[in-house]
Design a protein around this motif. Structure first.
Motif, PDB file in Angstrom:
ATOM      1  N   SER A  58      51.851   9.644  15.905  1.00  0.00           N
ATOM      2  CA  SER A  58      52.262   8.790  17.020  1.00  0.00           C
ATOM      3  C   SER A  58      51.001   8.312  17.717  1.00  0.00           C
ATOM      4  O   SER A  58      49.938   8.956  17.624  1.00  0.00           O
ATOM      5  CB  SER A  58      53.175   9.539  17.991  1.00  0.00           C
ATOM      6  OG  SER A  58      52.542  10.694  18.505  1.00  0.00           O
ATOM      7  N   THR A  59      51.101   7.192  18.416  1.00  0.00           N
ATOM      8  CA  THR A  59      49.948   6.634  19.115  1.00  0.00           C
ATOM      9  C   THR A  59      50.317   6.321  20.553  1.00  0.00           C
ATOM     10  O   THR A  59      51.265   5.576  20.808  1.00  0.00           O
ATOM     11  CB  THR A  59      49.452   5.353  18.420  1.00  0.00           C
ATOM     12  OG1 THR A  59      49.050   5.673  17.089  1.00  0.00           O
ATOM     13  CG2 THR A  59      48.271   4.755  19.182  1.00  0.00           C
ATOM     14  N   LEU A  60      49.572   6.918  21.462  1.00  0.00           N
ATOM     15  CA  LEU A  60      49.718   6.623  22.880  1.00  0.00           C
ATOM     16  C   LEU A  60      48.796   5.458  23.201  1.00  0.00           C
ATOM     17  O   LEU A  60      47.597   5.510  22.903  1.00  0.00           O
ATOM     18  CB  LEU A  60      49.331   7.838  23.719  1.00  0.00           C
ATOM     19  CG  LEU A  60      49.298   7.617  25.231  1.00  0.00           C
ATOM     20  CD1 LEU A  60      50.720   7.499  25.775  1.00  0.00           C
ATOM     21  CD2 LEU A  60      48.561   8.756  25.941  1.00  0.00           C
ATOM     22  N   SER A  61      49.330   4.425  23.815  1.00  0.00           N
ATOM     23  CA  SER A  61      48.535   3.254  24.155  1.00  0.00           C
ATOM     24  C   SER A  61      48.497   3.083  25.666  1.00  0.00           C
ATOM     25  O   SER A  61      49.542   2.991  26.315  1.00  0.00           O
ATOM     26  CB  SER A  61      49.126   2.004  23.494  1.00  0.00           C
ATOM     27  OG  SER A  61      48.349   0.868  23.809  1.00  0.00           O
ATOM     28  N   LEU A  62      47.286   3.064  26.214  1.00  0.00           N
ATOM     29  CA  LEU A  62      47.090   2.865  27.651  1.00  0.00           C
ATOM     30  C   LEU A  62      46.485   1.481  27.856  1.00  0.00           C
ATOM     31  O   LEU A  62      45.346   1.236  27.444  1.00  0.00           O
ATOM     32  CB  LEU A  62      46.154   3.939  28.212  1.00  0.00           C
ATOM     33  CG  LEU A  62      46.560   5.390  27.980  1.00  0.00           C
ATOM     34  CD1 LEU A  62      45.446   6.334  28.411  1.00  0.00           C
ATOM     35  CD2 LEU A  62      47.839   5.707  28.718  1.00  0.00           C
ATOM     36  N   PRO A  63      47.214   0.576  28.493  1.00  0.00           N
ATOM     37  CA  PRO A  63      46.708  -0.791  28.655  1.00  0.00           C
ATOM     38  C   PRO A  63      45.738  -0.892  29.824  1.00  0.00           C
ATOM     39  O   PRO A  63      45.938  -0.273  30.869  1.00  0.00           O
ATOM     40  CB  PRO A  63      47.980  -1.589  28.954  1.00  0.00           C
ATOM     41  CG  PRO A  63      48.884  -0.609  29.613  1.00  0.00           C
ATOM     42  CD  PRO A  63      48.569   0.737  29.023  1.00  0.00           C
ATOM     43  N   ARG A  64      44.662  -1.626  29.656  1.00  0.00           N
ATOM     44  CA  ARG A  64      43.733  -1.923  30.743  1.00  0.00           C
ATOM     45  C   ARG A  64      43.404  -0.678  31.578  1.00  0.00           C
ATOM     46  O   ARG A  64      43.775  -0.581  32.751  1.00  0.00           O
ATOM     47  CB  ARG A  64      44.295  -3.035  31.625  1.00  0.00           C
ATOM     48  CG  ARG A  64      44.525  -4.333  30.880  1.00  0.00           C
ATOM     49  CD  ARG A  64      45.008  -5.417  31.838  1.00  0.00           C
ATOM     50  NE  ARG A  64      44.044  -5.658  32.919  1.00  0.00           N
ATOM     51  CZ  ARG A  64      42.948  -6.378  32.805  1.00  0.00           C
ATOM     52  NH1 ARG A  64      42.649  -6.952  31.634  1.00  0.00           N
ATOM     53  NH2 ARG A  64      42.139  -6.544  33.835  1.00  0.00           N
ATOM     54  N   VAL A  65      42.708   0.258  30.969  1.00  0.00           N
ATOM     55  CA  VAL A  65      42.410   1.518  31.642  1.00  0.00           C
ATOM     56  C   VAL A  65      41.444   1.319  32.810  1.00  0.00           C
ATOM     57  O   VAL A  65      40.666   0.359  32.862  1.00  0.00           O
ATOM     58  CB  VAL A  65      41.827   2.552  30.663  1.00  0.00           C
ATOM     59  CG1 VAL A  65      42.879   2.956  29.636  1.00  0.00           C
ATOM     60  CG2 VAL A  65      40.569   2.036  29.981  1.00  0.00           C
ATOM     61  N   SER A  66      41.508   2.265  33.749  1.00  0.00           N
ATOM     62  CA  SER A  66      40.591   2.292  34.878  1.00  0.00           C
ATOM     63  C   SER A  66      39.910   3.661  34.907  1.00  0.00           C
ATOM     64  O   SER A  66      40.263   4.562  34.144  1.00  0.00           O
ATOM     65  CB  SER A  66      41.333   2.043  36.187  1.00  0.00           C
ATOM     66  OG  SER A  66      42.243   3.109  36.435  1.00  0.00           O
ATOM     67  N   LEU A  67      38.953   3.826  35.814  1.00  0.00           N
ATOM     68  CA  LEU A  67      38.230   5.099  35.911  1.00  0.00           C
ATOM     69  C   LEU A  67      39.186   6.259  36.171  1.00  0.00           C
ATOM     70  O   LEU A  67      38.939   7.385  35.726  1.00  0.00           O
ATOM     71  CB  LEU A  67      37.186   5.023  37.018  1.00  0.00           C
ATOM     72  CG  LEU A  67      36.053   4.013  36.819  1.00  0.00           C
ATOM     73  CD1 LEU A  67      35.146   3.997  38.048  1.00  0.00           C
ATOM     74  CD2 LEU A  67      35.246   4.315  35.569  1.00  0.00           C
ATOM     75  N   SER A  68      40.263   5.994  36.877  1.00  0.00           N
ATOM     76  CA  SER A  68      41.223   7.046  37.223  1.00  0.00           C
ATOM     77  C   SER A  68      42.038   7.528  36.033  1.00  0.00           C
ATOM     78  O   SER A  68      42.799   8.489  36.150  1.00  0.00           O
ATOM     79  CB  SER A  68      42.167   6.565  38.324  1.00  0.00           C
ATOM     80  OG  SER A  68      42.936   5.475  37.853  1.00  0.00           O
ATOM     81  N   ASP A  69      41.906   6.877  34.909  1.00  0.00           N
ATOM     82  CA  ASP A  69      42.583   7.327  33.684  1.00  0.00           C
ATOM     83  C   ASP A  69      41.768   8.380  32.935  1.00  0.00           C
ATOM     84  O   ASP A  69      42.223   8.904  31.912  1.00  0.00           O
ATOM     85  CB  ASP A  69      42.857   6.146  32.753  1.00  0.00           C
ATOM     86  CG  ASP A  69      43.899   5.198  33.323  1.00  0.00           C
ATOM     87  OD1 ASP A  69      43.657   3.966  33.317  1.00  0.00           O
ATOM     88  OD2 ASP A  69      44.955   5.691  33.783  1.00  0.00           O
ATOM     89  N   THR A  70      40.591   8.682  33.433  1.00  0.00           N
ATOM     90  CA  THR A  70      39.788   9.761  32.853  1.00  0.00           C
ATOM     91  C   THR A  70      40.524  11.075  33.044  1.00  0.00           C
ATOM     92  O   THR A  70      40.785  11.498  34.173  1.00  0.00           O
ATOM     93  CB  THR A  70      38.404   9.828  33.527  1.00  0.00           C
ATOM     94  OG1 THR A  70      37.668   8.639  33.206  1.00  0.00           O
ATOM     95  CG2 THR A  70      37.624  11.044  33.054  1.00  0.00           C
ATOM     96  N   ALA A  71      40.872  11.702  31.931  1.00  0.00           N
ATOM     97  CA  ALA A  71      41.709  12.910  31.978  1.00  0.00           C
ATOM     98  C   ALA A  71      41.813  13.465  30.564  1.00  0.00           C
ATOM     99  O   ALA A  71      41.293  12.886  29.607  1.00  0.00           O
ATOM    100  CB  ALA A  71      43.099  12.572  32.511  1.00  0.00           C
ATOM    101  N   VAL A  72      42.509  14.585  30.440  1.00  0.00           N
ATOM    102  CA  VAL A  72      42.845  15.126  29.132  1.00  0.00           C
ATOM    103  C   VAL A  72      44.287  14.757  28.826  1.00  0.00           C
ATOM    104  O   VAL A  72      45.163  14.898  29.677  1.00  0.00           O
ATOM    105  CB  VAL A  72      42.673  16.661  29.082  1.00  0.00           C
ATOM    106  CG1 VAL A  72      43.069  17.193  27.705  1.00  0.00           C
ATOM    107  CG2 VAL A  72      41.237  17.042  29.401  1.00  0.00           C
TER     108      VAL A  72
END
Lengths: 112, 113
Positions: A71-85
């Motif tokens: 499966s593939t998780l897709s995060l559109p237009r990431v920002s610095l706040s998407d830094t995580a595990v």
């Protein structure tokens, strides 16, 4: 039990689309695929869940091919706040009960 | 707003002590879980409960026991704490099936000296 494999780490930049792939070759018929996000010193937070094809919500999209072995998780237009595990989970049925199996997680770092 | 609370954010105990970690959820969830999280190992399931007084072992139940006398409360017990049980302990709850969304508490950082 369905074991998951995902990259240990990934790097990207603000504004980019990020795709994280999870492998789950032994997924069972009744299993769902769920993704969680975890920031430091916090418990994981649910992002998205799916069974097959594509699921989209306000945060992410989840793509699941017909064989459901990945499966593939897709995060559109990431920002610095998407830094995580990010954790990929597969629900496994075991002796009449169900439990989720957490993988190692992917440490995503978003750079300016 | 949904809420899972854990009794302590940080805890320091001595080897051999009996340790109780409490978890309370206010969502009327049937299912509750205890995980531990260690660097490089991700989250590992210790025990889970799908109803009051019902429990099942997870992946690493050795050295732990649990108690669920009320629907909203799930306790993790370390009968005789050891240094290898130093870890972050996370409680979670979910409704209906395990496949659904799990809500996590803030975690308890336990140090056993």
């Amino acid at each position: 039990l369905a074991k998951t494999t995902q990259p240990i780490s990934m790097d990207s930049y603000e504004g980019q689309e990020v795709n994280i792939t999870c492998s789950h070759n032994n997924i069972a018929t009744n299993d769902y695929i769920t993704w969680y996000q975890q920031f430091p010193s916090q418990g994981p937070r649910f992002i998205i869940q799916g069974y097959k094809t594509k699921v989209t919500n306000e945060v992410a999209s989840l793509f699941i091919p017909a064989d459901r072995k990945s499966s593939t998780l897709s995060l559109p237009r990431v920002s610095l706040s998407d830094t995580a595990v990010y954790y990929c989970l597969v629900g496994a049925r075991f002796q009449g009960a169900q439990k989720l199996v957490f993988g190692q997680g992917t440490r995503l770092t978003i750079n300016p | 707003d949904v809420k899972v609370t854990q009794s302590s954010r940080y805890l320091v105990k001595r080897t051999g002590e009996k340790v109780f970690l409490e978890c309370v959820q206010d969502m009327d969830h049937e299912n509750m879980f205890w995980y531990r999280q260690d660097p490089g190992l991700g989250l590992r399931l210790i025990y889970f409960s799908y109803d009051v007084k019902m429990k099942e072992k997870g992946d690493i139940p050795e050295g732990y026991s649990v108690s669920r006398e009320k629907k909203e409360r799930f306790s993790l017990i370390l009968e005789s704490a050891s240094t290898n049980q130093t870890s972050m302990y996370l409680c979670a709850s979910s409704s209906q099936s395990f496949n659904y969304e799990q809500y996590f508490g803030p975690g308890t950082r336990l140090t056993v000296t």
